[in-house]
Write a protein that holds these residues in place. Structure first.
Motif, PDB file in Angstrom:
ATOM      1  N   THR A  67      13.139   0.696  -1.467  1.00 38.15           N
ATOM      2  CA  THR A  67      12.993  -0.755  -1.454  1.00 38.15           C
ATOM      3  C   THR A  67      12.898  -1.182  -0.001  1.00 38.15           C
ATOM      4  N   PHE A  68      11.826  -1.842   0.347  1.00 33.71           N
ATOM      5  CA  PHE A  68      11.664  -2.375   1.704  1.00 33.71           C
ATOM      6  C   PHE A  68      12.001  -3.850   1.685  1.00 33.71           C
ATOM      7  N   PHE A  69      12.829  -4.279   2.653  1.00 34.53           N
ATOM      8  CA  PHE A  69      13.260  -5.681   2.743  1.00 34.53           C
ATOM      9  C   PHE A  69      12.668  -6.315   3.984  1.00 34.53           C
TER      10      PHE A  69
ATOM     11  N   GLY B  99       0.835  -1.202   0.000  1.00 34.83           N
ATOM     12  CA  GLY B  99       0.000   0.000   0.000  1.00 34.83           C
ATOM     13  C   GLY B  99       0.872   1.255   0.000  1.00 34.83           C
ATOM     14  N   ASN B 100       1.941   1.264   0.825  1.00 32.95           N
ATOM     15  CA  ASN B 100       2.847   2.416   0.864  1.00 32.95           C
ATOM     16  C   ASN B 100       3.535   2.607  -0.485  1.00 32.95           C
ATOM     17  N   ALA B 101       3.948   1.482  -1.103  1.00 34.86           N
ATOM     18  CA  ALA B 101       4.637   1.568  -2.397  1.00 34.86           C
ATOM     19  C   ALA B 101       3.741   2.278  -3.414  1.00 34.86           C
ATOM     20  N   VAL B 102       2.449   1.956  -3.365  1.00 37.66           N
ATOM     21  CA  VAL B 102       1.503   2.594  -4.295  1.00 37.66           C
ATOM     22  C   VAL B 102       1.291   4.058  -3.894  1.00 37.66           C
TER      23      VAL B 102
ATOM     24  N   PHE C 168       3.791   7.144  14.782  1.00 42.12           N
ATOM     25  CA  PHE C 168       3.230   8.397  14.253  1.00 42.12           C
ATOM     26  C   PHE C 168       4.269   9.238  13.504  1.00 42.12           C
ATOM     27  N   VAL C 169       5.297   8.611  13.026  1.00 35.78           N
ATOM     28  CA  VAL C 169       6.320   9.378  12.293  1.00 35.78           C
ATOM     29  C   VAL C 169       6.002   9.344  10.800  1.00 35.78           C
ATOM     30  N   ARG C 170       6.017  10.516  10.212  1.00 35.15           N
ATOM     31  CA  ARG C 170       5.767  10.626   8.771  1.00 35.15           C
ATOM     32  C   ARG C 170       6.832  11.542   8.185  1.00 35.15           C
ATOM     33  N   ALA C 171       7.250  11.224   6.950  1.00 33.09           N
ATOM     34  CA  ALA C 171       8.299  12.048   6.340  1.00 33.09           C
ATOM     35  C   ALA C 171       7.710  13.361   5.832  1.00 33.09           C
TER      36      ALA C 171
HETATM   37  P1  ADP Z   1       1.620   6.201   6.798  1.00 28.41           P
HETATM   38  O1  ADP Z   1       0.317   5.897   7.344  1.00 28.41           O
HETATM   39  O2  ADP Z   1       2.012   7.628   6.917  1.00 28.41           O
HETATM   40  O3  ADP Z   1       1.885   5.657   5.451  1.00 28.41           O
HETATM   41  P2  ADP Z   1       3.675   4.404   7.631  1.00 28.41           P
HETATM   42  O4  ADP Z   1       4.101   4.064   9.002  1.00 28.41           O
HETATM   43  O5  ADP Z   1       3.274   3.286   6.784  1.00 28.41           O
HETATM   44  O6  ADP Z   1       2.598   5.507   7.807  1.00 28.41           O
HETATM   45  O7  ADP Z   1       4.872   5.120   6.982  1.00 28.41           O
HETATM   46  C1  ADP Z   1       5.521   6.108   7.686  1.00 28.41           C
HETATM   47  C2  ADP Z   1       6.109   7.118   6.741  1.00 28.41           C
HETATM   48  O8  ADP Z   1       7.126   6.509   6.000  1.00 28.41           O
HETATM   49  C3  ADP Z   1       5.184   7.611   5.692  1.00 28.41           C
HETATM   50  O9  ADP Z   1       4.379   8.657   6.174  1.00 28.41           O
HETATM   51  C4  ADP Z   1       6.098   8.041   4.622  1.00 28.41           C
HETATM   52  O10 ADP Z   1       6.584   9.307   4.892  1.00 28.41           O
HETATM   53  C5  ADP Z   1       7.196   7.059   4.710  1.00 28.41           C
HETATM   54  N1  ADP Z   1       7.065   5.931   3.756  1.00 28.41           N
HETATM   55  C6  ADP Z   1       6.629   4.689   4.016  1.00 28.41           C
HETATM   56  N2  ADP Z   1       6.724   3.934   2.939  1.00 28.41           N
HETATM   57  C7  ADP Z   1       7.231   4.697   1.956  1.00 28.41           C
HETATM   58  C8  ADP Z   1       7.552   4.497   0.570  1.00 28.41           C
HETATM   59  N3  ADP Z   1       7.377   3.322  -0.020  1.00 28.41           N
HETATM   60  N4  ADP Z   1       8.049   5.540  -0.131  1.00 28.41           N
HETATM   61  C9  ADP Z   1       8.250   6.733   0.458  1.00 28.41           C
HETATM   62  N5  ADP Z   1       7.953   6.994   1.750  1.00 28.41           N
HETATM   63  C10 ADP Z   1       7.450   5.985   2.492  1.00 28.41           C
END
Ligand code: ADP
Length: 652
Positions: free
Chosen positions: A644-646, A553-556, A601-604
């Protein structure tokens, strides 16, 4: 046998005219213990006594009538004849050995030193000379020995002068009888100036104990050693290391006192300076201790690879519940009191990962590491530990003697924080629970409205009404996911999340998840690459599905412009691991934020700036869930290029 004369003597007196009878002479000769012989004017031996025969080893017959030169070494005979003839012309009395160095020769050819005295006598108008001969070789030997001894004494004195130490000798009254160069240099008194003076008053000797005690020891032991203070000629005081020995004569009476004094003034000064520095440091440490004791946190300093205690404040005792003795290694201390250190989740922490040991062993700066101190029979004290390697050199010298590592460690009691956190988790959990019912009512009614109107029941819905209902449905689904995530997070925190593991084919599970993701993401192209037919792992299928759904889901979500999403599954046989990688070409994670992205709760920044919604809980939950399976979750990402997530899970 009148030998060589080193200096010719000119007679001042006329020849004495002593007249004797032959009989008288004979008696005289026999009486004398010295070798006596009588010689006539021609140099022939007229008479010899027994002592002469014994000295030269001849019989009377062998000598009588022979030339006197017979008693001389062959090489001197000719010169002696000349001497003798000169003497006969001017005979005079000559005492033994005066100015002469004479040699006699025995019958066996051996030579020996002699002294001779001559006395001319008249017998029946004949001039005869009485010669008294004394063997002086023993005396010469003694003289030679004495000369050698004197030479040796001079060499020894020169040797003593070479010594840097002050060497002096005192007579039994304490007066200087010897004073070497070292003493001259040290005290400034020349040997001549010091000779005969009383040492103790010359040098104003100050003893560490009273003089009577020193003298008593010398008297009893014959030896005394200790530090003295002397005053030099210029008034300067010097500290000397003194060794004194008493010499006695054959009868045991004191003959002299020998003293060797080494100047240790410089050493003494350094020792005193060190002592002052130590006192100074101790005072400063005392002040530091007072300041530290006032702090509520545990603060201590450790040194060396084994983290030996250097200094600890009062609170440290409260934290550990036991006194940590100075210089004791940390592990030894913990072991002695059966204190355990656990990680924040309560799992035992390997020693090398203790913040304190990391700082001294690896020189790491450890900030805010969560640990739990568990004392026997107690529930455990949650602490946040910071450990900082210090530069052990301070302005006033090193903190520890060697060049070992020193670290400052601070433990902060976070029980209150933990309690607040638990309360917050409790609140979230209750709130999420309470949200569930209204949420399901919302979703239920909205979907019922859509379904029923779709089947022609009730009033027909306009387009905007249908869209609004669909929006309600989607929002409720998001809210539902959020409440589920929140509940999971609180369960994890409270340790209430239980995995139910089963043998599962990770490859099949992944394939299924990828297909599902593809259905709801038309703008993206999913691919699954593997050489395997299956990949059995013992997992909680539902939970790993949750993780995969989140990562896919994050990748999308974070590649909003679409593009390929490549999934790869393989086996890392050597370390017995199943591996999975999910690669997207999306926005990536800024490197400055990569370190904390797994936090709750950390988001980029870039995700928020692009207005992509999210809670920042997904990655936290994913990592926790995978780690609870004994696996690992990590990533590589470049901002603007993709991530890339491993995922690694132990193979069955
Ligand atoms: P969120 O609900 O914000 O997606 P996650 O815990 O899944 O929370 O991810 C935390 C943060 O990591 C995201 O808010 C995003 O900033 C970063 N992130 C996660 N996966 C990706 C990805 N595939 N590409 C870029 N950023 C990502």
């Amino acid at each position: 046998m009148i030998g060589l004369s080193s200096e010719e003597r000119v007679p001042v007196e006329p020849p004495p005219a002593v007249s004797v009878t032959l009989e008288g002479l004979n008696q005289l000769l026999a009486l004398s213990p010295d070798a006596l012989l009588i010689v006539d004017e021609q140099g022939r031996i007229v008479m010899v006594n027994a002592a002469t025969l014994a000295l030269f080893g001849y019989t009377r017959e062998e000598l009588q009538g022979q030339l006197l030169e017979r008693l001389l070494p062959a090489h001197l005979r000719e010169r002696h004849t000349a001497h003798r003839q000169r003497y006969t012309r001017q005979p005079h009395a000559r005492p033994m050995g005066e100015g002469l160095s004479l040699v006699g020769s025995r019958r066996d050819g051996s030579e020996f030193a002699v002294d001779i005295s001559l006395r001319p006598v008249r017998l029946d108008e004949r001039l005869l000379v009485i010669a008294a001969v004394r063997d002086t070789s023993r005396q010469r030997r003694l003289e030679r020995d004495q000369a050698r001894q004197a030479e040796q004494n001079r060499a020894q004195a020169a040797l003593l002068d070479l010594a840097h130490d002050a060497i002096l000798v005192r007579d039994p009254l304490g007066r200087v009888t010897y004073w070497n160069k070292g003493a001259e240099n040290l005290y400034g008194w020349s040997a001549r100036g010091a000779m005969g003076r009383l040492t103790h008053s010359l040098l104003h000797t100050r003893f560490p104990v009273d003089l009577a005690t020193v003298e008593a020891v010398l008297e009893r032991e014959g030896y005394w050693e200790g530090e003295l203070i002397h005053t030099c000629r210029d008034g300067r005081a010097v500290v000397v290391e003194s060794r004194q020995a008493l010499l006695r004569d054959g009868e045991g009476a004191p003959r002299a006192m020998m003293e060797i004094n080494r100047d240790i003034t410089a050493r003494h000064l350094i020792e005193q300076a060190t002592l002052i520095a130590h006192t100074h440091t101790a005072e400063r440490l005392g002040l530091l201790q007072e300041v530290l004791d006032a702090l509520p946190s545990s603060v201590y300093l450790v040194y060396g690879q084994q983290a030996r205690l250097l200094l600890a404040n009062r609170a440290t005792l409260r934290y550990w519940g036991a006194e940590w003795p100075q210089d004791q290694p940390m592990l030894e201390f913990l072991h002695a009191h059966r204190i355990q250190i656990l990680d924040e989740r309560g799992a035992s922490l390997p020693g090398e990962q203790y913040a304190t040991l990391r700082a001294v062993q690896a020189g790491e700066t450890v900030l805010q590491q969560q640990e739990i101190i568990r004392r026997p029979g107690e529930s455990g004290l949650p602490v946040v530990v910071s450990a900082l390697p210090l530069d052990a050199r301070t302005d006033s010298g090193p903190l520890v003697a060697s060049s070992e590592a020193v670290a400052l460690v601070v433990h902060q009691d976070v029980r209150a924080l933990k309690q607040a956190e638990a309360l917050k988790d409790e609140f979230i959990s209750v709130a999420a629970h309470e949200l569930r019912n209204p949420l399901s009512a919302l979703t239920g009614y909205a979907s019922m409205l859509l379904y029923q109107s779709g089947r022609g029941r009730g009033a027909k819905l306009s387009k905007w009404q249908r869209e609004a209902l669909e929006e309600i449905m989607q929002a409720s689904a998001r809210l539902d996911k959020l409440t589920e995530d929140l509940l999971d997070a609180t369960r994890l925190q409270a340790g209430r999340l239980v995995l139910s593991r089963q043998r599962t084919d990770l490859l099949a599970l992944t394939r299924h998840m990828v297909q599902q993701a593809q259905m709801s993401a038309a703008g993206h192209t999913f691919s699954l690459e593997t050489t395997l037919a299956s990949l059995p792992v013992d997992i909680d299928g539902g939970r790993v599905e949750q993780v995969l759904a989140n990562l896919l889901g994050n990748a999308v979500k974070y590649s909003p412009q679409g593009g390929p999403i490549e999934v790869r599954v393989w086996e890392e046989g050597e370390i017995h691991e199943a591996r999975l990688a999910i690669r997207d070409r999306g926005m990536g994670i800024p490197s400055s934020e990569q370190g904390r992205i797994f936090g709750r709760f950390v988001r980029a920044e870039n995700a928020q700036a692009s207005q992509i919604t999210g809670s920042g809980l997904g990655l936290y939950l994913s990592r926790e869930l995978i780690e609870r399976h004994g696996g690992r979750l990590w990533f590589e990402s470049t901002e603007g290029e993709g991530s890339t997530f491993f995922l690694a899970l132990p193979l069955s």
